[in-house]
Motif scaffolding. Structure first.
Motif, PDB file in Angstrom:
ATOM      1  N   LYS A 124     -39.871 -26.825 -10.403  1.00 37.29           N
ATOM      2  CA  LYS A 124     -40.230 -28.113 -10.297  1.00 37.29           C
ATOM      3  C   LYS A 124     -38.998 -28.850  -9.664  1.00 37.29           C
ATOM      4  O   LYS A 124     -37.910 -28.398  -9.713  1.00 37.29           O
ATOM      5  N   LYS A 125     -39.285 -30.045  -9.229  1.00 35.92           N
ATOM      6  CA  LYS A 125     -38.096 -30.869  -8.479  1.00 35.92           C
ATOM      7  C   LYS A 125     -37.431 -31.272  -9.539  1.00 35.92           C
ATOM      8  O   LYS A 125     -37.707 -31.734 -10.607  1.00 35.92           O
ATOM      9  N   LYS A 126     -36.027 -31.606  -9.626  1.00 34.61           N
ATOM     10  CA  LYS A 126     -35.054 -31.998 -10.361  1.00 34.61           C
ATOM     11  C   LYS A 126     -34.968 -33.531 -10.355  1.00 34.61           C
ATOM     12  O   LYS A 126     -34.942 -34.173 -11.626  1.00 34.61           O
ATOM     13  N   SER A 127     -35.425 -34.153  -9.233  1.00 31.90           N
ATOM     14  CA  SER A 127     -35.495 -35.573  -9.285  1.00 31.90           C
ATOM     15  C   SER A 127     -36.772 -36.280  -8.782  1.00 31.90           C
ATOM     16  O   SER A 127     -37.480 -35.416  -8.183  1.00 31.90           O
TER      17      SER A 127
END
Length: 127
Positions: A124-127
């Motif tokens: 998943k994207k961190k931001s």
């Protein structure tokens, strides 16, 4: 005389030589009555005469490690590779503005987002 001390002396003494437990003098060296070979190696033998200390450490167990599978699937790697080639040829355009992509990081991000949309295994994207 301890077993460890006798084993240490066995290599230093010649055949037929009598072994009496050496009495160290106050200075710490082996007495003058012992063999010259024994005096020569007294510093090494002193290691065997020291009392052994057994250290007790409390072991803190680490949590079990999860299976070391792939973080990114092969499909995701191919998507990034495809986008990198497009960037190098100068045909990769950014999504909204339509400008030409020049940054390597930006090309990788575009490749990963396309892989996510197609259902490949990507974190998943961190931001």
């Amino acid at each position: 005389m301890s077993l460890r001390f006798r084993q240490a002396l066995s290599g230093l003494l010649r055949k037929g030589q009598q072994v009496k437990s050496p009495s160290p003098d106050p200075a710490g060296s082996v007495a003058a009555t012992s063999s010259p070979r024994l005096r020569r190696w007294s510093c090494r033998i002193s290691f065997f005469l020291r009392p052994t200390k057994v250290a007790t450490f409390r072991r803190v167990s680490m949590p079990p490690k999860k299976s070391s599978g792939r973080k990114y699937s092969k499909k995701a790697g191919k998507a990034v590779k495809r986008e990198m080639h497009k960037m190098k040829r100068g045909t990769l355009k950014s999504g909204r503005s339509g400008k030409k992509v020049k940054s390597r990081k930006q090309a990788i991000a575009i490749g990963l987002s396309e892989a996510r949309r197609s259902g490949a295994k990507v974190p998943k994207k961190k931001s």
